[in-house]
Design a protein around this motif. Structure first.
Motif, PDB file in Angstrom:
ATOM      1  N   HIS A  25      -8.848   0.498   2.132  1.00 16.49           N
ATOM      2  CA  HIS A  25      -9.472   1.883   2.695  1.00 16.49           C
ATOM      3  C   HIS A  25     -10.544   2.041   1.866  1.00 16.49           C
ATOM      4  O   HIS A  25     -11.746   3.040   1.577  1.00 16.49           O
ATOM      5  CB  HIS A  25      -9.631   3.365   3.512  1.00 16.49           C
ATOM      6  CG  HIS A  25      -7.902   3.713   2.357  1.00 16.49           C
ATOM      7  ND1 HIS A  25      -6.768   3.329   2.636  1.00 16.49           N
ATOM      8  CD2 HIS A  25      -8.253   4.864   1.163  1.00 16.49           C
ATOM      9  CE1 HIS A  25      -6.679   4.523   1.356  1.00 16.49           C
ATOM     10  NE2 HIS A  25      -7.153   5.088   1.161  1.00 16.49           N
ATOM     11  N   ALA A  81     -12.484   9.188  -1.914  1.00 16.36           N
ATOM     12  CA  ALA A  81     -11.617   8.864   0.043  1.00 16.36           C
ATOM     13  C   ALA A  81     -10.413   8.213  -0.397  1.00 16.36           C
ATOM     14  O   ALA A  81      -9.363   8.495   0.433  1.00 16.36           O
ATOM     15  CB  ALA A  81     -12.491   7.527   0.011  1.00 16.36           C
ATOM     16  N   LEU A  85      -6.147  12.822   1.744  1.00 15.68           N
ATOM     17  CA  LEU A  85      -6.116  13.285   2.884  1.00 15.68           C
ATOM     18  C   LEU A  85      -6.123  14.586   3.461  1.00 15.68           C
ATOM     19  O   LEU A  85      -5.581  15.568   3.508  1.00 15.68           O
ATOM     20  CB  LEU A  85      -5.570  12.496   3.375  1.00 15.68           C
ATOM     21  CG  LEU A  85      -5.265  12.515   5.568  1.00 15.68           C
ATOM     22  CD1 LEU A  85      -6.520  11.551   5.913  1.00 15.68           C
ATOM     23  CD2 LEU A  85      -4.613  11.723   5.579  1.00 15.68           C
ATOM     24  N   LYS A 109     -11.883  11.533   2.501  1.00 10.39           N
ATOM     25  CA  LYS A 109     -11.178  11.340   4.353  1.00 10.39           C
ATOM     26  C   LYS A 109     -10.567  11.894   4.453  1.00 10.39           C
ATOM     27  O   LYS A 109     -10.006  12.952   3.701  1.00 10.39           O
ATOM     28  CB  LYS A 109      -9.892   9.614   3.702  1.00 10.39           C
ATOM     29  CG  LYS A 109      -9.421   9.454   4.765  1.00 10.39           C
ATOM     30  CD  LYS A 109      -8.521   8.360   5.056  1.00 10.39           C
ATOM     31  CE  LYS A 109      -7.717   7.740   5.772  1.00 10.39           C
ATOM     32  NZ  LYS A 109      -6.668   6.572   5.251  1.00 10.39           N
ATOM     33  N   SER A 130     -10.809   4.802   8.245  1.00  4.12           N
ATOM     34  CA  SER A 130     -11.227   4.747   6.624  1.00  4.12           C
ATOM     35  C   SER A 130     -11.812   5.740   5.420  1.00  4.12           C
ATOM     36  O   SER A 130     -11.386   6.581   4.564  1.00  4.12           O
ATOM     37  CB  SER A 130     -11.892   3.644   5.941  1.00  4.12           C
ATOM     38  OG  SER A 130     -13.111   3.112   6.256  1.00  4.12           O
TER      39      SER A 130
END
Length: 334
Positions: A25, A81, A85, A109, A130
């Protein structure tokens, strides 16, 4: 009451803590190529994941930046990213849309919990997982909140809500009690204790719901239930920040696409006023609230704090982390 005003933009300093080249990702983020991108008070506002897992929204949307933001580089976007998360709950509401759009513009993300996952495709375009993951869940139902939905989540922004007074939005048991109390309590109870920060969007006036004029707004309990949710978050053991906006302005941008969201501006109301003690009265741009939520995730001094927030005419902190640090710290309770 303590109060601060910044009357004066995106330079996140997040880095990827994973070894180079080991995560698909991260590489995908580097290949993030442009394609066609598909009220007072506040926004009064574990189940199977779609396809028994994450809902893939294939292809990539145009990596534009919010107006009034500097241009981003692909390298810095990939780093963001990889570093976190962020779970966004209420991501298709007036404030939530702007939060998600801003996170996408920064290549951070994100994961969404939505009652209707199709709204994500219409609002944010088709994204590779991703970049953006979508799960179907209703926080009002404890059985919808499966532990797998929270795997890997590092931060949470919750901006769910409904209207203060009976409306069509109440259809289907979407009342303040069910959304602002049951929903928040169920969500927080399901979150793992490893969450680094939970940011909850509440409302000004929650501590004064028995006093005029707040008691009028609380006729159907919206302020009372928001305060109950705040207290539950405070006692959860999860690091938190609570944002209490004034009356929301700008939008909502419901049913617009990502391009529209990325071009949204606060107009002349970019200067930010922050207070504590639930004494601040006024209105605030949804864009300012969205940015405050994103900034609070990483500012250490905001942990365990509750802030009221308004916006007024003038230049503000924009997306500059250092300016937001100054703002938050200037009113921090002892």
């Amino acid at each position: 009451m303590e109060m601060a005003c910044f009357n004066g933009s995106l330079s996140p300093r997040l880095t990827c803590d994973r070894p180079r080249g080991r995560h698909a990702h991260c590489r995908a983020a580097l290949r993030y190529l442009p394609q066609r991108a598909a009220s007072f008070p506040g926004r009064l506002a574990r189940g199977a994941a779609v396809g028994r897992g994450r809902r893939r929204l294939a292809a990539a949307a145009e990596p534009q930046t919010l107006q009034e933001q500097p241009a981003r580089t692909e390298g810095s976007g990939a780093a963001e990213a990889c570093s976190k998360l962020i779970l966004v709950v209420g991501g298709t509401g007036g404030v939530g849309q702007l939060i998600v759009a801003s996170l996408l513009s920064r290549n951070i993300k994100s994961r969404l919990l939505l009652r209707d996952p199709e709204k994500a495709a219409s609002l944010f375009g088709k994204q590779d997982e991703s970049v953006l993951q979508v799960y179907k869940a209703d926080t009002r139902n404890t059985n919808d909140l499966d532990p797998q939905m929270f795997e890997g989540v590092t931060h949470v922004i919750c901006c769910t809500g409904t209207t203060a007074f009976p409306s069509k939005r109440w259809d289907g048991d979407n009342t303040p009690e069910r959304v602002d109390w049951d929903g928040i309590r169920n969500l927080v109870s399901a979150l793992p204790q490893t969450i680094k920060r939970l940011v909850l969007v509440s409302s000004i006036g929650v501590t004064k719901y028995n006093e005029l004029p707040w008691s009028v707004m609380n006729l159907f309990g919206v302020l009372k239930y928001k305060k109950m949710a705040e207290d539950f978050v405070r006692n959860s053991g999860i690091p938190f920040t609570i944002i209490r906006p004034g009356r929301l302005t700008d939008g909502p941008y419901t049913s617009y696409d990502l391009n529209t969201l990325l071009k949204a501006t606060a107009g002349e109301r970019r200067a930010v006023v922050i207070g504590q003690g639930d004494k601040l009265v006024g209105e605030v741009s949804r864009l300012v609230v969205a940015e405050a939520c994103i900034q609070a995730l990483d500012i250490e001094s905001t942990e365990g704090q509750i802030y009221e927030i308004n916006s007024v005419k003038g230049e503000g902190p924009g997306t500059d982390p250092e300016k937001w640090k100054v703002l938050f710290r200037s009113v921090q309770s002892n």
